[in-house]
Design a protein around this motif. Structure first.
Motif, mmCIF file in Angstrom:
data_model
loop_
_atom_site.group_PDB
_atom_site.id
_atom_site.type_symbol
_atom_site.label_atom_id
_atom_site.label_comp_id
_atom_site.label_asym_id
_atom_site.label_seq_id
_atom_site.Cartn_x
_atom_site.Cartn_y
_atom_site.Cartn_z
ATOM 1 N N ALA A 1 -3.065 0.855 -6.032
ATOM 2 C CA ALA A 1 -2.078 -0.060 -5.447
ATOM 3 C C ALA A 1 -2.060 0.054 -3.925
ATOM 4 O O ALA A 1 -1.920 -0.964 -3.234
ATOM 5 C CB ALA A 1 -0.691 0.220 -6.027
ATOM 6 N N HIS A 2 -2.199 1.278 -3.407
ATOM 7 C CA HIS A 2 -2.249 1.454 -1.946
ATOM 8 C C HIS A 2 -3.451 0.728 -1.361
ATOM 9 O O HIS A 2 -3.340 0.014 -0.361
ATOM 10 C CB HIS A 2 -2.367 2.941 -1.574
ATOM 11 N N VAL A 3 -4.598 0.921 -1.989
ATOM 12 C CA VAL A 3 -5.837 0.328 -1.492
ATOM 13 C C VAL A 3 -5.781 -1.193 -1.626
ATOM 14 O O VAL A 3 -6.160 -1.924 -0.702
ATOM 15 C CB VAL A 3 -7.057 0.933 -2.213
ATOM 16 N N ALA A 4 -5.283 -1.677 -2.753
ATOM 17 C CA ALA A 4 -5.180 -3.126 -2.953
ATOM 18 C C ALA A 4 -4.239 -3.750 -1.930
ATOM 19 O O ALA A 4 -4.535 -4.828 -1.387
ATOM 20 C CB ALA A 4 -4.700 -3.428 -4.378
ATOM 21 N N ALA A 5 -3.126 -3.090 -1.641
ATOM 22 C CA ALA A 5 -2.177 -3.609 -0.646
ATOM 23 C C ALA A 5 -2.819 -3.652 0.738
ATOM 24 O O ALA A 5 -2.634 -4.619 1.495
ATOM 25 C CB ALA A 5 -0.909 -2.763 -0.624
ATOM 26 N N ALA A 6 -3.576 -2.617 1.072
ATOM 27 C CA ALA A 6 -4.241 -2.595 2.373
ATOM 28 C C ALA A 6 -5.281 -3.708 2.465
ATOM 29 O O ALA A 6 -5.356 -4.414 3.482
ATOM 30 C CB ALA A 6 -4.879 -1.229 2.616
ATOM 31 N N ARG A 7 -6.062 -3.870 1.422
ATOM 32 C CA ARG A 7 -7.068 -4.937 1.433
ATOM 33 C C ARG A 7 -6.403 -6.313 1.509
ATOM 34 O O ARG A 7 -6.866 -7.193 2.241
ATOM 35 C CB ARG A 7 -7.940 -4.847 0.178
ATOM 36 N N ALA A 8 -5.316 -6.493 0.758
ATOM 37 C CA ALA A 8 -4.599 -7.774 0.773
ATOM 38 C C ALA A 8 -4.040 -8.077 2.165
ATOM 39 O O ALA A 8 -3.905 -9.244 2.540
ATOM 40 C CB ALA A 8 -3.475 -7.775 -0.259
ATOM 41 N N ALA B 1 1.132 3.496 4.862
ATOM 42 C CA ALA B 1 1.518 3.898 3.497
ATOM 43 C C ALA B 1 0.417 4.760 2.876
ATOM 44 O O ALA B 1 0.710 5.744 2.179
ATOM 45 C CB ALA B 1 1.799 2.663 2.640
ATOM 46 N N ILE B 2 -0.832 4.422 3.139
ATOM 47 C CA ILE B 2 -1.938 5.251 2.657
ATOM 48 C C ILE B 2 -1.869 6.618 3.315
ATOM 49 O O ILE B 2 -2.024 7.651 2.650
ATOM 50 C CB ILE B 2 -3.294 4.562 2.913
ATOM 51 N N ALA B 3 -1.634 6.652 4.619
ATOM 52 C CA ALA B 3 -1.544 7.928 5.338
ATOM 53 C C ALA B 3 -0.423 8.796 4.775
ATOM 54 O O ALA B 3 -0.597 10.012 4.603
ATOM 55 C CB ALA B 3 -1.333 7.675 6.832
ATOM 56 N N ALA B 4 0.707 8.188 4.465
ATOM 57 C CA ALA B 4 1.826 8.946 3.888
ATOM 58 C C ALA B 4 1.450 9.495 2.513
ATOM 59 O O ALA B 4 1.827 10.622 2.168
ATOM 60 C CB ALA B 4 3.075 8.062 3.790
ATOM 61 N N ALA B 5 0.703 8.723 1.752
ATOM 62 C CA ALA B 5 0.258 9.198 0.438
ATOM 63 C C ALA B 5 -0.703 10.373 0.585
ATOM 64 O O ALA B 5 -0.587 11.366 -0.139
ATOM 65 C CB ALA B 5 -0.388 8.056 -0.347
ATOM 66 N N VAL B 6 -1.637 10.278 1.522
ATOM 67 C CA VAL B 6 -2.566 11.384 1.776
ATOM 68 C C VAL B 6 -1.777 12.628 2.138
ATOM 69 O O VAL B 6 -2.075 13.726 1.670
ATOM 70 C CB VAL B 6 -3.562 11.036 2.902
ATOM 71 N N ARG B 7 -0.761 12.480 2.949
ATOM 72 C CA ARG B 7 0.062 13.610 3.375
ATOM 73 C C ARG B 7 0.700 14.316 2.170
ATOM 74 O O ARG B 7 0.809 15.531 2.143
ATOM 75 C CB ARG B 7 1.122 13.102 4.352
ATOM 76 N N ARG B 8 1.082 13.548 1.175
ATOM 77 C CA ARG B 8 1.669 14.147 -0.037
ATOM 78 C C ARG B 8 0.590 14.840 -0.868
ATOM 79 O O ARG B 8 0.857 15.820 -1.545
ATOM 80 C CB ARG B 8 2.377 13.084 -0.870
ATOM 81 N N GLY B 9 -0.623 14.304 -0.836
ATOM 82 C CA GLY B 9 -1.753 14.861 -1.588
ATOM 83 C C GLY B 9 -2.809 13.798 -1.757
ATOM 84 O O GLY B 9 -2.481 12.621 -1.957
ATOM 85 N N GLY B 10 -4.066 14.178 -1.706
ATOM 86 C CA GLY B 10 -5.148 13.211 -1.777
ATOM 87 C C GLY B 10 -5.093 12.324 -3.005
ATOM 88 O O GLY B 10 -5.368 11.123 -2.936
#
Length: 178
Positions: A117-124, A102-111
């Motif tokens: 929320a992406h980072v918190a979900a990944a950490r969780a 999901a983070i990678a997909a967000a980066v693809r759309r734009g940094g």
């Protein structure tokens, strides 16, 4: 047909590196570091992130090549890669890898699309700061590679088995220029 005078018998990025060999070293070193160097993400996971970003970008060459590399290194093989490309939210991957995708997909759309929320979900889901960092860098680098390959209209293999052959070589030998 490529936009510049490339050898159409050599598909994708290798044709560009042959055209301008002075870029081969730095681009190959970057790919080698990101996809095979030391790090907490498995090599197959890193390839899957790159393949997924390439699929989202519509880069057939990179999605095919790195999808085959991921398939060769992850349980589930090609079927898993296809499921991730279709919908990572339902693919049989760990919650950690799903959050990183999901983070990678967000980066693809734009940094700036990567949010707290992406980072918190990944950490969780158990992702470390290094895994989050590496995911962002892999996704950003693949956006560059995809635009380089497609922006110059490089050849795409007509035979799907070409990707498996390329993956066999890349998994065994890596990305450093020979």
């Amino acid at each position: 047909m490529a936009h510049i005078d490339l050898d159409d018998g050599i598909p994708g990025l290798p044709s560009l590196l042959r055209f301008r060999p002075e870029t081969a070293g730095p681009l190959g070193a970057l790919a080698e570091t990101l996809l095979r160097g030391p790090g907490p993400l498995e090599r197959g996971e890193r390839e899957l992130i790159g393949a997924y970003v390439s699929e989202l970008n519509g880069c057939r060459y990179c999605a095919g090549t790195h999808g085959a590399c991921a398939a060769a290194q992850l349980p589930g093989g090609t079927n898993l890669v296809e499921q991730v490309h279709a919908d990572p939210s339902t693919a049989p991957v760990s919650d950690r890898l799903r959050a990183l995708l999901a983070i990678a997909a967000a980066v693809r759309r734009g940094g700036r699309e990567v949010g707290e929320a992406h980072v918190a979900a990944a950490r969780a889901a158990g992702a470390t700061d290094v895994e989050i960092h590496d995911t962002v860098l892999i996704a950003a680098a693949f956006c560059m590679y995809n635009r380089y390959v497609d922006g110059l209209a490089t050849a795409v293999p007509a035979d799907p088995s070409a990707y498996a052959r390329a993956a066999e070589r890349l998994v065994a030998e890596g990305y450093a220029p020979r």
